[in-house]
Write a protein that holds these residues in place. Structure first.
Motif, PDB file in Angstrom:
ATOM      1  N   GLU A 194     -37.854 -35.738  25.726  1.00 21.16           N
ATOM      2  CA  GLU A 194     -36.232 -36.335  25.644  1.00 21.16           C
ATOM      3  C   GLU A 194     -36.880 -37.102  25.133  1.00 21.16           C
ATOM      4  N   ILE A 195     -37.638 -38.030  25.242  1.00 20.58           N
ATOM      5  CA  ILE A 195     -37.012 -39.699  24.731  1.00 20.58           C
ATOM      6  C   ILE A 195     -37.058 -39.021  23.088  1.00 20.58           C
ATOM      7  N   GLN A 242     -34.545 -50.146  23.739  1.00 16.48           N
ATOM      8  CA  GLN A 242     -33.199 -49.081  23.310  1.00 16.48           C
ATOM      9  C   GLN A 242     -33.290 -50.327  21.724  1.00 16.48           C
ATOM     10  N   LYS A 286     -36.089 -36.394  21.419  1.00 17.32           N
ATOM     11  CA  LYS A 286     -35.351 -36.183  21.013  1.00 17.32           C
ATOM     12  C   LYS A 286     -33.357 -37.151  21.428  1.00 17.32           C
ATOM     13  N   ALA A 287     -33.743 -38.143  21.578  1.00 17.87           N
ATOM     14  CA  ALA A 287     -33.073 -38.310  22.417  1.00 17.87           C
ATOM     15  C   ALA A 287     -32.349 -39.839  21.815  1.00 17.87           C
ATOM     16  N   THR A 288     -33.075 -39.087  20.370  1.00 22.04           N
ATOM     17  CA  THR A 288     -33.464 -41.447  19.606  1.00 22.04           C
ATOM     18  C   THR A 288     -33.430 -40.414  17.878  1.00 22.04           C
ATOM     19  N   LYS A 289     -32.389 -40.588  17.124  1.00 18.23           N
ATOM     20  CA  LYS A 289     -31.102 -40.562  16.297  1.00 18.23           C
ATOM     21  C   LYS A 289     -32.089 -40.690  14.902  1.00 18.23           C
ATOM     22  N   GLY A 300     -34.236 -36.978  16.082  1.00 16.45           N
ATOM     23  CA  GLY A 300     -34.389 -36.266  17.065  1.00 16.45           C
ATOM     24  C   GLY A 300     -35.877 -35.138  16.580  1.00 16.45           C
ATOM     25  N   SER A 352     -38.594 -38.982  32.704  1.00 14.13           N
ATOM     26  CA  SER A 352     -38.057 -38.106  31.891  1.00 14.13           C
ATOM     27  C   SER A 352     -38.880 -37.710  30.736  1.00 14.13           C
ATOM     28  N   ARG A 355     -38.359 -45.914  25.692  1.00 13.00           N
ATOM     29  CA  ARG A 355     -38.259 -45.980  24.580  1.00 13.00           C
ATOM     30  C   ARG A 355     -37.224 -47.720  25.283  1.00 13.00           C
ATOM     31  N   MET A 392     -35.135 -45.587  29.093  1.00 13.08           N
ATOM     32  CA  MET A 392     -36.447 -43.994  28.870  1.00 13.08           C
ATOM     33  C   MET A 392     -37.769 -45.004  29.749  1.00 13.08           C
TER      34      MET A 392
END
Lengths: 439, 466
Positions: free
Chosen positions: B360-361, B454, B363-366, B399, B356, B452, B423
């Motif tokens: 990307e990491i 989780q 952006k993938a995290t809310k 993100g 990754s 990341r 990730m």
């Protein structure tokens, strides 16, 4: 080292004011694992630290080499380093206090007992621990003894010596059941073998460790919290670092300007008592100043800051005898901290907490606690308190807050004081509320 | 120094009661420090230290002694005292030593003893001035150079004489900010085994000083970190302290060999981490802070695969703990100095690159925490329970990296957290640290790419993350 050669050489090079701190120590460590001695370590060490004033500044040198070249090395390093120093703080070599208290802190019996007897005690302790509970899978027992001697000499004729020794048994255990792993450890120390109850130590460690099974994480919120003695000890010691006059003078103490003001609950009274007759007794500090008993916090009111010669001269007061040599600097630290116990038994504290959390261990104080601001957030474990009784064990929780806010929130002091190996006596303490993080 | 003939006599005395291995570790160290506080030279000191650590092993028993009295009489007495622990017949007799000079990995262009103190002071003062003048709420600035040169000679009962030399230097920059009863400390500590050129040509001390001051002010006014379970993105470099504490220590033979680790020999070949995790310890990397020429038993370091695609592959092993595990040593034996008995320790320990990217990491995290820098942590190897604390962290919202937060403590269990890494980026780097354990404080690198977790418990004082 021949100290006369050092002082004569220093004088001939124009260093009129200088001092020497000479330390020697011996230690023995024995660790027992699975019924055999695993490690057996003997050590002897020594160090010489010299300071001298050149042009109003301190030069400093230290070595552990003690030979004919040592005086020359120390003197030339004092000359070299002193000329680099730019800070304007007063440099003082102490002429000596009128009187120094005496108390024997050295017990020859510790040294005289043959090693095989100490090994036997450690092996018996291991056996006892294993016998107490089948869930104990690993035990490590460590015996340590150490004797330390410190001498201070200076060009103003001061000549002081202190010598002390201690011995300690430390037990670490791992217990396993139903896929859960728990560990625990505790120690006892003294400088007399007869003071130590090793069976009691074994029972305590095992009982505490197996009581941690089936632990949960509690709901994240604030709780009334009881701090076990050694947890309270760590937190209070960290708060006391703000009592250093050096931090105050440098504007890095949150207690600056708070002398004679209320900084903690009226339940809190703290003394620094280096003359208390125990193995921590020390008649003089690292600059040779006689120590004395002092009240630091009285019923929650800040009564004084701690000084060495340099910071005292800057504030035009007397040193409080709290100089503590640390590397090339002369720092400041309390000697033996005595926190006045209260009247509540531990059971009373539980009843007063009613529904809360009992914290028995904290980890990560080195990084999770900022002694300057007092803010902390650390890993912790302990038990839920339900209806005034100890209930479910807790692990992997966080305890967070601010040390000074916490000291203001003290609800009750226990009457169950213990002395820690770091040199502090304090009871369990009930705090009105602290944040505990879990689920 | 210890002469060969004295070393031989000491080892023969040590082995006279049946020890199966004996070793002399001689050390001669000179260290110096210069410290600037609030732009003025505040402390300077040179100290020297030398001594011998003598070790005798016999099967699963180790006896150790150390002294700074290097006379023949003192060393022979130490050997004789230690040998009294055993009562068997002499098995090994030493006649001669084969000399081996450890290959020095680090090229030193400008040795520290050739640099005038005035030049060092100039660099440090400039750093201190930058910090002090950054903002009126900086109440204290500190810049310190700590430097040591350590000569080591190891003689052992395998007839080896190993000669080694280590140079270590580190500049510490500290900024303390205070306002309205709040105090914030920020710190940077670049370390190297190279010469003075590292500080003047390879890194930019002035920029590091400015960043330290800037962080100090930023986090002085930052709100408190939230608490509760949340996704956490750990930045590359110092983020590796997670792996160091949570898995590195429990993978040292010191813990594994005695069953005092959450990982066991029996778990080798089984899955202990998610597929995206591969991890190594490599003391042989050139020019890295945790690298060693030889370990403190005289063995060459090499790359040890700890975890490959989530599967436990190996441990860091020293000679003595290796006996209990029936494992060969891995060049991992280390100690702070002669007063410590060596044991398995980490060198440069890292999680390897994944596929990754940082973007990307994030952006993938809310909603979560982006932990950039850390002040350190600790672990209980037996239970795997670890903690570490951020010195720089931000909230991630939708993100994007948003507001800074103070002092977040992350806690968990090493054996559980490894399964929770979902990730891994491709930007591995290292952070320099000093790791403390039973054989003292030693220089180590922690490292990883951005990754990341989780879900991990964060302990802050700011309440629930919203």
């Amino acid at each position: 080292m021949n100290k006369k050669i050092f002082f004569d050489l220093a004088k001939s090079k124009g260093i009129l004011d200088c001092d020497l701190m000479i330390k020697n120590s011996r230690s023995l460590e024995i660790s027992v694992f699975k019924g055999s001695v695993e490690h057996f370590t003997v050590a002897s060490s020594g160090s010489i630290k010299a300071r001298g004033i050149v042009g109003g500044k301190f030069g400093v040198a230290s070595t552990n080499k003690d030979d004919s070249l040592t005086p020359m090395f120390l003197v030339s390093e004092i000359l070299d380093t002193a000329k680099l120093i730019e800070k304007d703080d007063p440099a003082i070599i102490f002429e000596g206090s009128p009187k120094y208290k005496r108390f024997n802190t050295f017990n020859q019996d510790v040294e005289d007992m043959v090693a095989s007897k100490k090994v036997e005690m450690a092996k018996n302790l291991e056996k006892k621990v294993i016998s107490l509970d089948s869930r104990i899978t690993d035990v490590e027992v460590m015996y340590r003894e150490s004797s330390d001697e410190c001498k201070i000499f200076n060009s103003k004729g001061l000549s002081l010596k202190r010598k002390n020794n201690f011995l300690m048994f430390y037990v670490q255990v791992v217990a396993k059941a139903d896929g859960e792993i728990k560990s625990g450890g505790d120690y006892v120390f003294s400088n007399k073998f007869e003071d130590l109850d090793l069976d009691k130590l074994a029972e305590k460690v095992v009982k505490e460790t197996v009581s941690k099974f089936h632990s949960i994480q509690c709901k994240s919120t604030t709780y009334p919290v009881i701090l076990k003695q050694d947890v309270a000890c760590s937190l209070i010691s960290a708060a006391l670092s703000s009592l250093s006059s050096e931090e105050v003078q440098k504007h890095t103490s949150v207690l600056e300007g708070k002398l004679n003001q209320k900084i903690a609950s009226s339940k809190l009274t703290i003394y620094d008592d280096p003359l208390m007759k125990n193995i921590f007794f020390s008649a003089f500090d690292d600059e040779g100043v006689a120590t004395k008993k002092k009240c630091l916090i009285k019923s929650g009111v800040l009564k004084m800051f701690l000084y060495n010669l340099e910071t005292a001269a800057k504030d035009h007061v007397e040193s409080t005898g709290n100089a503590s040599s640390a590397g090339s600097k002369m720092g400041i630290s309390p000697s033996f901290v005595f926190v006045k116990p209260g009247k509540s038994s531990f059971e009373d504290l539980l009843l007063q907490a009613n529904n809360g959390v009992y914290i028995t261990e904290v980890e990560g104080l080195g990084t999770g606690l900022n002694p300057a601001s007092g803010d902390f957030s650390v890993q912790a474990s302990g038990y839920l308190i339900k209806d005034g009784k100890i209930d479910t064990p807790l692990s992997l929780i966080t305890l967070s807050g601010n040390l000074f806010k916490m000291l203001s929130d003290i609800k009750a002091m226990g009457n169950d004081s213990e002395i820690s190996a770091s040199g502090m006596s304090n009871p369990s303490i009930l705090i009105k509320k602290l944040s505990v993080g879990g689920k | 120094m210890i002469s060969k003939s004295l070393a031989r006599d000491v080892l023969n005395t040590a082995l006279s009661t049946g020890g199966d291995f004996a070793e002399i570790y001689f050390e001669d160290t000179i260290s110096s420090n210069i410290s600037i506080e609030n732009t003025k030279v505040d402390a300077a000191q040179t100290s020297t230290s030398s001594g011998v650590g003598l070790r005798i092993l016999n099967k699963l028993q180790s006896v150790y002694g150390h002294t700074n009295d290097l006379s023949r009489k003192s060393l022979l007495k130490l050997a004789s005292d230690l040998s009294a622990s055993f009562s068997e017949k002499q098995k090994i007799h030493i006649e001669n030593f084969k000399v081996k000079h450890a290959k020095l990995k680090d090229k030193i262009a400008i040795p520290y003893d050739t640099v005038p103190k005035e030049e060092i002071i100039k660099v440090l003062r400039s750093a201190s001035e930058i910090v002090s003048s950054f903002d009126k709420h900086i109440v204290k600035s500190e810049a310190t150079l700590v430097h040591s040169e350590k000569k080591i000679v190891i003689f052992n009962s395998e007839g080896k004489e190993i000669i080694n030399h280590n140079t270590y230097a580190r500049i510490y920059i500290i900024a303390v900010g205070a306002d309205n009863g709040k105090i914030q400390t920020s710190f940077a500590g670049p370390g190297t085994k190279k010469g003075w050129e590292f500080f003047t040509k390879e890194i930019n001390i002035e920029k590091i000083a400015k960043d330290t001051a800037s962080n100090c002010i930023k986090f002085l006014y930052a709100k408190e970190a939230p608490s509760g379970k949340m996704p956490v993105v750990l930045a590359h470099g110092w983020g590796g302290v997670l792996f160091h504490e949570s898995c590195g220590h429990p993978l040292e033979a010191a813990a594994v060999s005695k069953g005092l680790s959450c990982f066991t020999k029996e778990m080798v070949g089984t899955k202990i981490a998610s597929d995206v995790v591969s991890a190594y310890d490599d003391g042989s990397l050139p020019n890295e802070w945790g690298s060693i020429n030889v370990d403190d038993e005289g063995h060459k370091p090499h790359k040890i695969c700890l975890i490959k695609n989530g599967v436990l592959s190996g441990f860091m092993v020293d000679n003595f703990c290796g006996r209990r595990m029936d494992y060969h040593e891995t060049g991992s034996s280390r100690r702070q100095n002669y007063t410590f008995e060596p044991i398995s320790r980490m060198t440069n320990t890292y999680i390897d690159n994944g596929k990754s990217t940082l973007d990307e990491i994030i952006k993938a995290t809310k909603l979560g925490l982006y932990a950039v820098d850390f002040s350190g942590g600790s672990v209980n190897p037996a239970t795997g329970e670890f903690n570490f604390t951020t010195s720089q962290a931000y909230i991630i919202r939708d993100g994007k990296i948003c507001e800074p937060v103070r002092d977040a403590t992350l806690i968990g269990k090493g054996n559980e957290i490894l399964h929770n890494i979902d990730m891994v980026a491709n930007d591995r780097s290292f952070g320099q640290g000093n790791c403390g354990a039973s054989s003292g404080y030693i220089p180590v690198n922690v490292g990883q790419p951005t990754l990341r977790i989780q879900d991990i418990l964060v302990g802050g004082r700011g309440g629930e993350l919203k």
